[in-house]
Write an enzyme that holds these catalytic residues in place. Structure first.
Site, PDB file in Angstrom:
ATOM      1  N   CYS A  35       0.819  -1.232   0.000  1.00 13.76           N
ATOM      2  CA  CYS A  35       0.000   0.000   0.000  1.00 13.76           C
ATOM      3  C   CYS A  35       0.843   1.268   0.000  1.00 13.76           C
ATOM      4  O   CYS A  35       0.351   2.354  -0.296  1.00 13.76           O
ATOM      5  CB  CYS A  35      -0.931   0.013   1.206  1.00 13.76           C
ATOM      6  SG  CYS A  35      -1.982  -1.420   1.277  1.00 13.76           S
ATOM      7  N   HIS A  94      -3.460   7.157   3.586  1.00 15.15           N
ATOM      8  CA  HIS A  94      -3.896   5.893   2.996  1.00 15.15           C
ATOM      9  C   HIS A  94      -5.307   5.550   3.472  1.00 15.15           C
ATOM     10  O   HIS A  94      -5.624   5.675   4.661  1.00 15.15           O
ATOM     11  CB  HIS A  94      -2.906   4.778   3.385  1.00 15.15           C
ATOM     12  CG  HIS A  94      -3.303   3.431   2.833  1.00 15.15           C
ATOM     13  ND1 HIS A  94      -3.830   3.277   1.572  1.00 15.15           N
ATOM     14  CD2 HIS A  94      -3.268   2.192   3.386  1.00 15.15           C
ATOM     15  CE1 HIS A  94      -4.090   2.001   1.359  1.00 15.15           C
ATOM     16  NE2 HIS A  94      -3.767   1.326   2.444  1.00 15.15           N
ATOM     17  N   ASN A 121     -10.332  -0.050   0.242  1.00 12.86           N
ATOM     18  CA  ASN A 121      -8.874   0.059   0.231  1.00 12.86           C
ATOM     19  C   ASN A 121      -8.352  -0.497  -1.101  1.00 12.86           C
ATOM     20  O   ASN A 121      -8.555  -1.669  -1.393  1.00 12.86           O
ATOM     21  CB  ASN A 121      -8.332  -0.742   1.433  1.00 12.86           C
ATOM     22  CG  ASN A 121      -6.816  -0.798   1.494  1.00 12.86           C
ATOM     23  OD1 ASN A 121      -6.130  -0.348   0.588  1.00 12.86           O
ATOM     24  ND2 ASN A 121      -6.300  -1.365   2.572  1.00 12.86           N
TER      25      ASN A 121
HETATM   26  N1  ACO Z   1     -18.855  -8.494   9.135  1.00 12.61           N
HETATM   27  C1  ACO Z   1     -19.287  -8.805  10.356  1.00 12.61           C
HETATM   28  N2  ACO Z   1     -18.456  -9.179  11.355  1.00 12.61           N
HETATM   29  C2  ACO Z   1     -17.146  -9.204  11.076  1.00 12.61           C
HETATM   30  C3  ACO Z   1     -16.614  -8.891   9.819  1.00 12.61           C
HETATM   31  C4  ACO Z   1     -17.534  -8.528   8.824  1.00 12.61           C
HETATM   32  N3  ACO Z   1     -17.143  -8.205   7.573  1.00 12.61           N
HETATM   33  N4  ACO Z   1     -15.264  -9.030   9.859  1.00 12.61           N
HETATM   34  C5  ACO Z   1     -14.949  -9.402  11.103  1.00 12.61           C
HETATM   35  N5  ACO Z   1     -16.081  -9.529  11.847  1.00 12.61           N
HETATM   36  C6  ACO Z   1     -16.200  -9.911  13.243  1.00 12.61           C
HETATM   37  C7  ACO Z   1     -15.042 -10.755  13.706  1.00 12.61           C
HETATM   38  O1  ACO Z   1     -15.246 -12.104  13.349  1.00 12.61           O
HETATM   39  C8  ACO Z   1     -15.100 -10.535  15.205  1.00 12.61           C
HETATM   40  O2  ACO Z   1     -16.119 -11.362  15.737  1.00 12.61           O
HETATM   41  P1  ACO Z   1     -15.908 -12.070  17.178  1.00 12.61           P
HETATM   42  O3  ACO Z   1     -15.789 -10.929  18.157  1.00 12.61           O
HETATM   43  O4  ACO Z   1     -17.150 -12.868  17.304  1.00 12.61           O
HETATM   44  O5  ACO Z   1     -14.655 -12.858  17.040  1.00 12.61           O
HETATM   45  C9  ACO Z   1     -15.580  -9.078  15.317  1.00 12.61           C
HETATM   46  O6  ACO Z   1     -16.173  -8.754  14.051  1.00 12.61           O
HETATM   47  C10 ACO Z   1     -14.477  -8.089  15.620  1.00 12.61           C
HETATM   48  O7  ACO Z   1     -13.399  -8.360  14.756  1.00 12.61           O
HETATM   49  P2  ACO Z   1     -12.085  -7.485  14.813  1.00 12.61           P
HETATM   50  O8  ACO Z   1     -11.059  -8.039  13.897  1.00 12.61           O
HETATM   51  O9  ACO Z   1     -11.713  -7.278  16.240  1.00 12.61           O
HETATM   52  O10 ACO Z   1     -12.630  -6.079  14.239  1.00 12.61           O
HETATM   53  P3  ACO Z   1     -11.907  -4.701  14.185  1.00 12.61           P
HETATM   54  O11 ACO Z   1     -12.715  -3.689  14.871  1.00 12.61           O
HETATM   55  O12 ACO Z   1     -10.437  -4.799  14.532  1.00 12.61           O
HETATM   56  O13 ACO Z   1     -11.992  -4.354  12.627  1.00 12.61           O
HETATM   57  C11 ACO Z   1     -10.623  -4.342  10.657  1.00 12.61           C
HETATM   58  C12 ACO Z   1     -11.355  -5.192  11.683  1.00 12.61           C
HETATM   59  C13 ACO Z   1     -11.659  -3.514   9.930  1.00 12.61           C
HETATM   60  C14 ACO Z   1      -9.901  -5.249   9.681  1.00 12.61           C
HETATM   61  C15 ACO Z   1      -9.621  -3.391  11.371  1.00 12.61           C
HETATM   62  O14 ACO Z   1      -8.850  -4.131  12.301  1.00 12.61           O
HETATM   63  C16 ACO Z   1      -8.688  -2.700  10.405  1.00 12.61           C
HETATM   64  O15 ACO Z   1      -9.101  -1.856   9.620  1.00 12.61           O
HETATM   65  N6  ACO Z   1      -7.365  -2.978  10.472  1.00 12.61           N
HETATM   66  C17 ACO Z   1      -6.412  -2.312   9.632  1.00 12.61           C
HETATM   67  C18 ACO Z   1      -6.449  -2.835   8.252  1.00 12.61           C
HETATM   68  C19 ACO Z   1      -5.472  -2.087   7.377  1.00 12.61           C
HETATM   69  O16 ACO Z   1      -5.104  -0.979   7.681  1.00 12.61           O
HETATM   70  N7  ACO Z   1      -4.999  -2.655   6.284  1.00 12.61           N
HETATM   71  C20 ACO Z   1      -4.069  -1.904   5.467  1.00 12.61           C
HETATM   72  C21 ACO Z   1      -3.125  -2.712   4.841  1.00 12.61           C
HETATM   73  S1  ACO Z   1      -3.805  -3.700   3.583  1.00 12.61           S
HETATM   74  C22 ACO Z   1      -2.521  -4.061   2.523  1.00 12.61           C
HETATM   75  O17 ACO Z   1      -1.441  -3.699   2.769  1.00 12.61           O
HETATM   76  C23 ACO Z   1      -2.826  -4.891   1.301  1.00 12.61           C
END
Ligand code: ACO
Length: 317
Positions: A109, A243, A273
């Site tokens: 990214c 980003h 993204n």
């Molecule tokens: N729909 C519904 N529920 C979901 C989904 C979804 N799409 N995805 C995950 N959940 C659930 C999980 O299973 C979990 O359930 P549980 O509590 O029963 O286990 C719950 O939601 C919470 O999951 P978390 O992973 O804790 O959610 P979080 O608030 O951390 O959000 C996310 C996840 C959006 C991925 C966040 O962590 C994030 O944005 N991280 C950064 C990502 C990023 O910056 N990527 C950039 C690089 S990408 C690249 O380089 C190619």
């Protein structure tokens, strides 16, 4: 050093809503919107990465009032082009009618900031005068469409810009903190009979919370270092072009800096993204909308797999 004299963009026709994803994944619009800020993303159906890149490049050249013969280098940032080899840059060169050196880089990214640095070094050395940068990603083929943790986050697209000598780039810093376990996409091992531990085709893996923490931390540090290097305050930056990985990452950086929301442009709601495309696509849209004016100070920052990060400050010319 350098300035940007033309930009272009292209996204596929097919727009996928959160509701459409909820039709085949255990997810819903409310979860995706509140956790990420994403409402829609564009994904390829008939388009190739080459065709999107060609459209973005031709627009950028037109905006710069140049043609392909005026370009003396093409640098493309992509996780993976339409072919592993030849490079996407060569595929695009063939179609826009350029015959200059052309190559791809992969800084995930962060690719746009890495390509700006490379372009600036070539121009500074006198080895190139006019460089076409392309960022192009087909994340829809890297994500696992059965995994709600990642499938909802990404989109496809391309953005391009033309770079020449100028005084716009005031600061640029790159980093790589090697940590391949929390965000990766392994390649397969083909059918070599000699390979001892075989890897089958797999999809993007991400430990979301770890990446989230890394992003907030590194972008915060990068902003402090950049402002200090130029002896300016956070209030003197007109736009923070960050980003587009998660709206909550952008919000937490904004809150820390205590700067107004209009300084943090966002397009993740529309596109999700798109890895290295997110930042140049956002810049291109801001230019199209007439938001960026001569003299505006832009802080640009991206982070991604590697883990890599990079930032720069441009004073728009
Ligand atoms: N729909 C519904 N529920 C979901 C989904 C979804 N799409 N995805 C995950 N959940 C659930 C999980 O299973 C979990 O359930 P549980 O509590 O029963 O286990 C719950 O939601 C919470 O999951 P978390 O992973 O804790 O959610 P979080 O608030 O951390 O959000 C996310 C996840 C959006 C991925 C966040 O962590 C994030 O944005 N991280 C950064 C990502 C990023 O910056 N990527 C950039 C690089 S990408 C690249 O380089 C190619």
């Amino acid at each position: 050093m350098i300035k940007i004299i033309g930009m272009g963009k292209s996204v596929p026709q097919k727009c996928v809503t959160n509701d459409e994803l909820a039709g085949f994944l255990d997810t819903d619009d409310e979860w995706i919107t509140t956790r990420t800020g994403i409402k829609t993303r564009y994904v390829c159906t008939d388009e190739s990465l080459t065709s999107l890149s060609v459209e973005a490049s031709n627009q950028a050249l037109q905006n710069a009032n140049l043609s392909a013969e005026n370009i003396d280098m093409i640098i493309c940032s992509t996780l993976c082009g339409d072919y592993l080899t030849p490079s996407l840059a060569c595929a695009v060169a063939g179609q826009i009618g350029a015959s200059c050196p052309a190559f791809d880089i992969n800084a995930a990214c962060t690719g746009f900031v890495y390509t700006l640095d490379i372009a600036s070094a070539y121009i500074k050395s006198g080895k190139a005068q006019t460089i076409l940068i392309i960022c192009a990603e087909m994340m829809s083929t890297q994500a696992d469409w059965n995994d709600r943790n990642t499938a909802v986050l990404f989109g496809d697209g391309a953005a391009a810009c033309v770079i020449t000598a100028g005084d716009a780039l005031k600061y640029l810093s790159l980093s790589a903190i090697p940590e391949i376990t929390i965000l990766n996409l392994p390649s397969d091992t083909g059918n070599s009979p000699f390979i001892k531990s075989k890897r089958e085709k797999s999809y993007l893996y991400m430990h979301g919370q770890e990446v989230f923490k890394f992003a907030v931390n590194i972008v915060g540090k990068d902003i402090s270092k950049a402002l200090e290097a130029l002896g300016i305050s956070s209030a003197q930056i007109d736009y923070y072009v960050l980003h587009q990985a998660n709206k909550r990452i952008i919000d937490s950086i904004r809150v820390k800096l205590q700067q107004p929301e209009e300084k943090f442009p966002v397009n993740i709601n529309k596109y999700g993204n798109i890895s290295s495309v997110s930042v140049p696509l956002l810049l291109c849209e801001m230019l199209d909308e007439g938001k960026i004016k001569k003299g505006d100070k832009l802080f640009i920052s991206a982070f991604g797999a590697g883990l890599t990060a990079g930032c720069c400050i441009l004073i728009w010319e």
